[in-house]
Design an enzyme around this catalytic site. Structure first.
Site, PDB file in Angstrom:
ATOM      1  N   SER A 357       0.830  -1.205   0.000  1.00 36.31           N
ATOM      2  CA  SER A 357       0.000   0.000   0.000  1.00 36.31           C
ATOM      3  C   SER A 357       0.869   1.261   0.000  1.00 36.31           C
ATOM      4  O   SER A 357       1.637   1.465  -0.925  1.00 36.31           O
ATOM      5  CB  SER A 357      -0.963  -0.042   1.184  1.00 36.31           C
ATOM      6  OG  SER A 357      -2.037   0.842   1.022  1.00 36.31           O
ATOM      7  N   ASP A 472      -5.975  -4.108  -1.926  1.00 38.58           N
ATOM      8  CA  ASP A 472      -4.882  -3.695  -1.041  1.00 38.58           C
ATOM      9  C   ASP A 472      -4.167  -4.888  -0.403  1.00 38.58           C
ATOM     10  O   ASP A 472      -4.800  -5.799   0.138  1.00 38.58           O
ATOM     11  CB  ASP A 472      -5.448  -2.787   0.050  1.00 38.58           C
ATOM     12  CG  ASP A 472      -4.372  -1.990   0.771  1.00 38.58           C
ATOM     13  OD1 ASP A 472      -3.504  -2.611   1.417  1.00 38.58           O
ATOM     14  OD2 ASP A 472      -4.409  -0.745   0.682  1.00 38.58           O
TER      15      ASP A 472
END
Length: 608
Positions: A357, A472
């Site tokens: 991320s 993610d």
């Protein structure tokens, strides 16, 4: 069993092993009788010594070469260990009267001493005192093996064959510089030797193996130039543990016969590729063509005018490469930039970067060659200037419209392949198609950053060229230490976001939660709430970080360093306007850690 059994016994070497190892407490006359009955077996690279499930009817001792231990699993054959010269082979099954629990294959041309059961039984009949001594020794070895579970990890290659890729050449000056870097990296007096065909006495393959055995016993590193005559190159590759492939920018990448021989003899986990260019400021492109068909475990870009590049490769080859693992956390990820600035100032090398991320976004920028200052400018332009994470949409696929976010990522990270970045890099996303981690090491850099930061429900998932649905990476692994460790040996600097023990509390009461009508009015009037009730983005990010913070400590190993920089008071994951302050605070934290942490200081002392 495939190989050639010699006509003569191997008395001397086997007798020495018996006296020092398994038969240390056995009568000398019995040892002499056993050693007279043993014979040599020549086992060329790739040949099988025993197969899993075979009767354990012989005892072996590896005189030269190396064996790999293979086990059959439901998903195929798996290499679990290696046996080096000087080690006994299969003694537990032999004395236990069972079957082979694994397949043993020569990973190099090897010589094995063989003592079959018929000859062993004959000696035992004459020397019955052998039995209790052997039972004691086997019991001790079984206890030692049990204590070493789980299975040992693969050993680093120490005999490395160097081959040219395509129409490239093996530059003698380049090899000399690499050897100098390895010597500077290895801290003790182990032998580090560059070998060319002219350095080895002429003779048959057995003469080369004897020469190799003598030098390998010094436990150093042998870098052997396999270029030249085809017979020499094939011999070097068959007797090496690692393959170092040299590719020169501008050469044709079509594989040559020597490379094919090297790849046939040495498995992908022990292959490395160096892509050579003249200057560090030269643009890198076309790496994918060099990777095709060669399947190296890692590749490294090396500029001839950069000593740092040679030292970085030396650290990888000797198991001392420094990995930087960066966790996700939105704007808090600006702390990663402060960490990088602090490490660079202290002289700590960064050899491979991996992140999830926000960690992937920051790591990708550094891997591109951007400075910390340039990366901070980039983050502010995206998230403050362009408001990339502030654009709502009809909530069918996500809450936010990704159009601006995507265009900013593509403009700033570009479509260049991850493989073309000057520093090794990987990003982590969660693959909803396969229900597993997705490790990005190839493909456009901005795709990797986009997929790794696709917060579920906040942003739409990223769909790659193969149709994988990627969200993610923090869903499964917000601190990808395990992935980093699978790529390299050596220490890792692991950066988590949010101080240990830090408590996140708010002032707003639950009753202050805005209801639907109030939310619609505030949205239409562009009115911001004065409540600190957490947003859906903050809740999602925090939820993913909780498990990873707990897991990160359990994943640490000796030599790894955990850094948890303090967070600017009150800073939340969308507070990009506090990014520079957060980076400055993290850089100061690293300065303090270098002063207090001996392990960090030791890394700073490495040549670069």
């Amino acid at each position: 069993m495939t190989g050639h059994t010699g006509e003569y016994p191997a008395e001397g070497a086997l007798r020495d092993w018996m006296q020092a190892g398994l038969f240390a407490n056995v009568d000398q006359a019995a040892i002499d009788a056993l050693s007279r009955r043993a014979h040599r077996l020549d086992l060329p690279a790739g040949n099988i010594l025993v197969r899993q499930g075979d009767p354990a009817d012989s005892l072996y001792f590896l005189e030269t070469g190396r064996l790999r231990v293979l086990i059959e699993t439901p998903t195929g054959t798996k290499a679990v260990a290696q046996i080096e010269a000087g080690e006994p082979v299969g003694e537990l099954a032999f004395f236990g009267g069972g079957t082979r629990t694994a397949t043993l294959q020569a990973s190099r041309d090897s010589v094995v001493m063989v003592l079959d059961r018929q000859n062993y039984d004959a000696v035992v009949a004459a020397y019955p005192q052998l039995v209790p001594a052997i039972l004691t020794a086997v019991t001790q070895r079984l206890a030692a093996v049990t204590a070493k579970t789980p299975p040992m990890e693969a050993r680093l290659p120490r005999v490395i064959a160097v081959v040219p890729c395509g129409t490239s050449r093996v530059d003698p000056v380049l090899l000399d510089r690499l050897m100098a870097a390895i010597r500077a990296t290895v801290p003790d007096d182990r032998q580090v030797m560059l070998v060319r065909e002219s350095d080895v006495p002429p003779g048959p393959a057995s003469a080369y193996q004897a020469w190799l055995r003598e030098h390998e016993a010094r436990r150093g590193y042998l870098l052997i130039d396999a270029s030249g005559e085809a017979e020499w190159g094939a011999l070097v590759c068959r007797n090496a543990d690692g393959l170092l492939m040299i590719a020169e920018t501008g050469a044709s990448p079509a594989m040559n016969p020597l490379e094919r021989a090297g790849c046939a003899a040495i498995e992908p986990p022990n292959r490395s590729l160096l892509v050579i260019r003249d200057r560090a400021d030269q643009a890198i492109c076309g790496t994918a063509a060099w990777l095709a068909g060669r399947d190296p475990h890692l590749h490294h870009h090396v500029a001839r005018d950069s000593d740092a590049d040679f030292h970085r490769v030396a650290r990888f080859l000797t198991g001392r490469a420094v990995g930087l693992v960066l966790a996700g956390g939105g704007a808090l990820g600006c702390a990663h930039l402060g960490i990088v600035r602090g490490l660079q100032k202290a002289g700590v090398p960064i050899d491979l970067i991996g992140g999830t991320s926000a960690g992937a976004a920051m790591g990708a920028a550094i891997a591109q060659g951007l400075s910390v200052a340039q990366t901070l400018d980039q983050m502010e332009a995206m998230f403050i200037g362009a408001r990339a994470m502030r654009r709502f949409t009809v909530p069918i696929h996500s809450l936010l419209d990704p159009a601006v976010f995507d265009s900013e990522l593509e403009a700033r990270y570009g479509t260049a392949d991850i493989a073309d970045q000057p520093l090794n890099f990987f990003a982590i996303s969660t693959n909803l198609s396969t229900n597993d981690l997705h490790v990005h090491r190839r493909g456009p850099l901005w795709h990797a950053v986009r997929a790794s930061g696709s917060l579920p429900t906040i942003l739409p998932p990223f769909i790659d060229a193969d149709g994988n649905i990627l969200v993610d990476g923090g869903v499964l692994d917000n601190v990808p230490v395990v992935t980093m460790r699978a790529l390299k040996s050596g220490p890792n600097i692991v950066v988590t976001l949010g101080e240990a023990g830090q408590v996140w509390r708010i002032k707003a009461a639950y009753q202050s939660l805005r209801r639907r009508g109030q939310l619609i009015r505030d949205l239409l009037l562009r009115r911001k709430s004065d409540s600190d009730f957490p947003s859906i983005v903050e809740i999602m990010q925090r939820s993913m970080v909780v498990a990873s913070r707990i897991a990160s400590r359990s994943m640490m190993r000796d030599g790894d360093i955990l850094l948890s920089p303090p967070i600017v008071p009150g800073m939340q994951i969308l507070d990009w306007h506090l990014g520079r302050k957060q980076a400055d605070q993290a850089a100061h934290y690293v300065e303090q850690q270098v002063s207090a942490n001996a392990a960090l200081r030791q890394l700073a002392d490495q040549p670069d």
